[in-house]
Design a protein around this motif. Structure first.
Motif, PDB file in Angstrom:
ATOM      1  N   VAL A   1       0.842  -1.194   0.000  1.00  0.00           N
ATOM      2  CA  VAL A   1       0.000   0.000   0.000  1.00  0.00           C
ATOM      3  C   VAL A   1       0.880   1.248   0.000  1.00  0.00           C
ATOM      4  O   VAL A   1       0.659   2.179  -0.776  1.00  0.00           O
ATOM      5  N   ALA A   2       1.898   1.272   0.840  1.00  0.00           N
ATOM      6  CA  ALA A   2       2.782   2.437   0.936  1.00  0.00           C
ATOM      7  C   ALA A   2       3.513   2.687  -0.374  1.00  0.00           C
ATOM      8  O   ALA A   2       3.624   3.839  -0.823  1.00  0.00           O
ATOM      9  N   ALA A   3       4.017   1.646  -1.010  1.00  0.00           N
ATOM     10  CA  ALA A   3       4.750   1.811  -2.278  1.00  0.00           C
ATOM     11  C   ALA A   3       3.840   2.394  -3.357  1.00  0.00           C
ATOM     12  O   ALA A   3       4.249   3.285  -4.115  1.00  0.00           O
ATOM     13  N   THR A   4       2.619   1.912  -3.427  1.00  0.00           N
ATOM     14  CA  THR A   4       1.675   2.411  -4.433  1.00  0.00           C
ATOM     15  C   THR A   4       1.263   3.843  -4.118  1.00  0.00           C
ATOM     16  O   THR A   4       1.192   4.686  -5.010  1.00  0.00           O
ATOM     17  N   ALA A   5       1.019   4.124  -2.833  1.00  0.00           N
ATOM     18  CA  ALA A   5       0.650   5.483  -2.427  1.00  0.00           C
ATOM     19  C   ALA A   5       1.773   6.463  -2.747  1.00  0.00           C
ATOM     20  O   ALA A   5       1.528   7.562  -3.265  1.00  0.00           O
ATOM     21  N   GLU A   6       3.010   6.087  -2.463  1.00  0.00           N
ATOM     22  CA  GLU A   6       4.154   6.960  -2.750  1.00  0.00           C
ATOM     23  C   GLU A   6       4.308   7.198  -4.252  1.00  0.00           C
ATOM     24  O   GLU A   6       4.597   8.316  -4.683  1.00  0.00           O
TER      25      GLU A   6
ATOM     26  N   ARG B   1     -11.613   2.474   4.770  1.00  0.00           N
ATOM     27  CA  ARG B   1     -11.390   1.833   6.073  1.00  0.00           C
ATOM     28  C   ARG B   1      -9.951   1.965   6.556  1.00  0.00           C
ATOM     29  O   ARG B   1      -9.672   1.795   7.731  1.00  0.00           O
ATOM     30  N   ARG B   2      -9.037   2.226   5.640  1.00  0.00           N
ATOM     31  CA  ARG B   2      -7.617   2.282   6.007  1.00  0.00           C
ATOM     32  C   ARG B   2      -7.116   3.703   6.226  1.00  0.00           C
ATOM     33  O   ARG B   2      -5.953   3.905   6.549  1.00  0.00           O
ATOM     34  N   LEU B   3      -7.982   4.687   6.072  1.00  0.00           N
ATOM     35  CA  LEU B   3      -7.545   6.074   6.198  1.00  0.00           C
ATOM     36  C   LEU B   3      -6.947   6.355   7.573  1.00  0.00           C
ATOM     37  O   LEU B   3      -5.934   7.042   7.685  1.00  0.00           O
TER      38      LEU B   3
ATOM     39  N   PRO C   1      -1.339   6.475   7.230  1.00  0.00           N
ATOM     40  CA  PRO C   1      -1.184   7.911   6.958  1.00  0.00           C
ATOM     41  C   PRO C   1      -0.941   8.245   5.486  1.00  0.00           C
ATOM     42  O   PRO C   1      -1.395   9.284   5.013  1.00  0.00           O
ATOM     43  N   LEU C   2      -0.260   7.368   4.759  1.00  0.00           N
ATOM     44  CA  LEU C   2      -0.012   7.658   3.342  1.00  0.00           C
ATOM     45  C   LEU C   2      -1.290   7.630   2.519  1.00  0.00           C
ATOM     46  O   LEU C   2      -1.437   8.400   1.573  1.00  0.00           O
ATOM     47  N   VAL C   3      -2.234   6.751   2.857  1.00  0.00           N
ATOM     48  CA  VAL C   3      -3.510   6.712   2.131  1.00  0.00           C
ATOM     49  C   VAL C   3      -4.265   8.013   2.404  1.00  0.00           C
ATOM     50  O   VAL C   3      -4.820   8.631   1.486  1.00  0.00           O
ATOM     51  N   LEU C   4      -4.266   8.449   3.659  1.00  0.00           N
ATOM     52  CA  LEU C   4      -4.912   9.716   4.006  1.00  0.00           C
ATOM     53  C   LEU C   4      -4.241  10.877   3.272  1.00  0.00           C
ATOM     54  O   LEU C   4      -4.914  11.764   2.747  1.00  0.00           O
ATOM     55  N   GLU C   5      -2.914  10.856   3.199  1.00  0.00           N
ATOM     56  CA  GLU C   5      -2.203  11.920   2.491  1.00  0.00           C
ATOM     57  C   GLU C   5      -2.572  11.948   1.010  1.00  0.00           C
ATOM     58  O   GLU C   5      -2.751  13.021   0.429  1.00  0.00           O
ATOM     59  N   VAL C   6      -2.709  10.775   0.399  1.00  0.00           N
ATOM     60  CA  VAL C   6      -3.114  10.716  -1.008  1.00  0.00           C
ATOM     61  C   VAL C   6      -4.476  11.377  -1.182  1.00  0.00           C
ATOM     62  O   VAL C   6      -4.670  12.210  -2.071  1.00  0.00           O
ATOM     63  N   VAL C   7      -5.429  11.019  -0.315  1.00  0.00           N
ATOM     64  CA  VAL C   7      -6.780  11.582  -0.418  1.00  0.00           C
ATOM     65  C   VAL C   7      -6.727  13.102  -0.233  1.00  0.00           C
ATOM     66  O   VAL C   7      -7.351  13.848  -0.993  1.00  0.00           O
ATOM     67  N   GLU C   8      -5.967  13.556   0.759  1.00  0.00           N
ATOM     68  CA  GLU C   8      -5.867  15.000   1.003  1.00  0.00           C
ATOM     69  C   GLU C   8      -5.234  15.727  -0.177  1.00  0.00           C
ATOM     70  O   GLU C   8      -5.712  16.783  -0.593  1.00  0.00           O
TER      71      GLU C   8
END
Length: 101
Positions: A34-39, A66-68, A72-79
């Motif tokens: 998840v982190a690699a894809t988010a980055e 559900r993972r937001l 933190p990286l998923v939340l950062e992507v959304v933001e």
């Protein structure tokens, strides 16, 4: 070269990365994936066209909601996608903006 044991794939587009991130979250993939894809997605946000932003946001939220709180990286992507939507609000139709909400 043959014999290297892997194929070279072209890099995914930002929209494809958003879809992949949503799928990984939905499937309960490990934090590293998840982190690699988010980055990767974060590094490409500046290249996205305004019309790609709302679909990308929808893709991430559809699987990552559900993972937001846990990632933190998923939340950062959304933001950051949300920030891009706001920055391009004049370029997006009212329907697209409503879809982002």
């Amino acid at each position: 070269d043959e014999g290297q044991g892997f194929e070279s794939h072209p890099p995914l587009s930002p929209l494809a990365l958003a879809e992949r991130l949503g799928q990984l979250c939905k499937q309960g993939a490990n934090e590293t994936q998840v982190a690699a894809t988010a980055e990767a997605l974060l590094s490409m946000l500046g290249t996205m066209q305004p019309e790609e932003l709302v679909p990308a946001l929808g893709q991430v939220l559809s699987g990552g909601r559900r993972r937001l709180a846990r990632e933190p990286l998923v939340l950062e992507v959304v933001e950051r996608i949300g920030d891009q939507v706001a920055a391009h609000a004049g370029d997006l139709s009212t329907l697209q903006l409503i879809g982002a909400l």
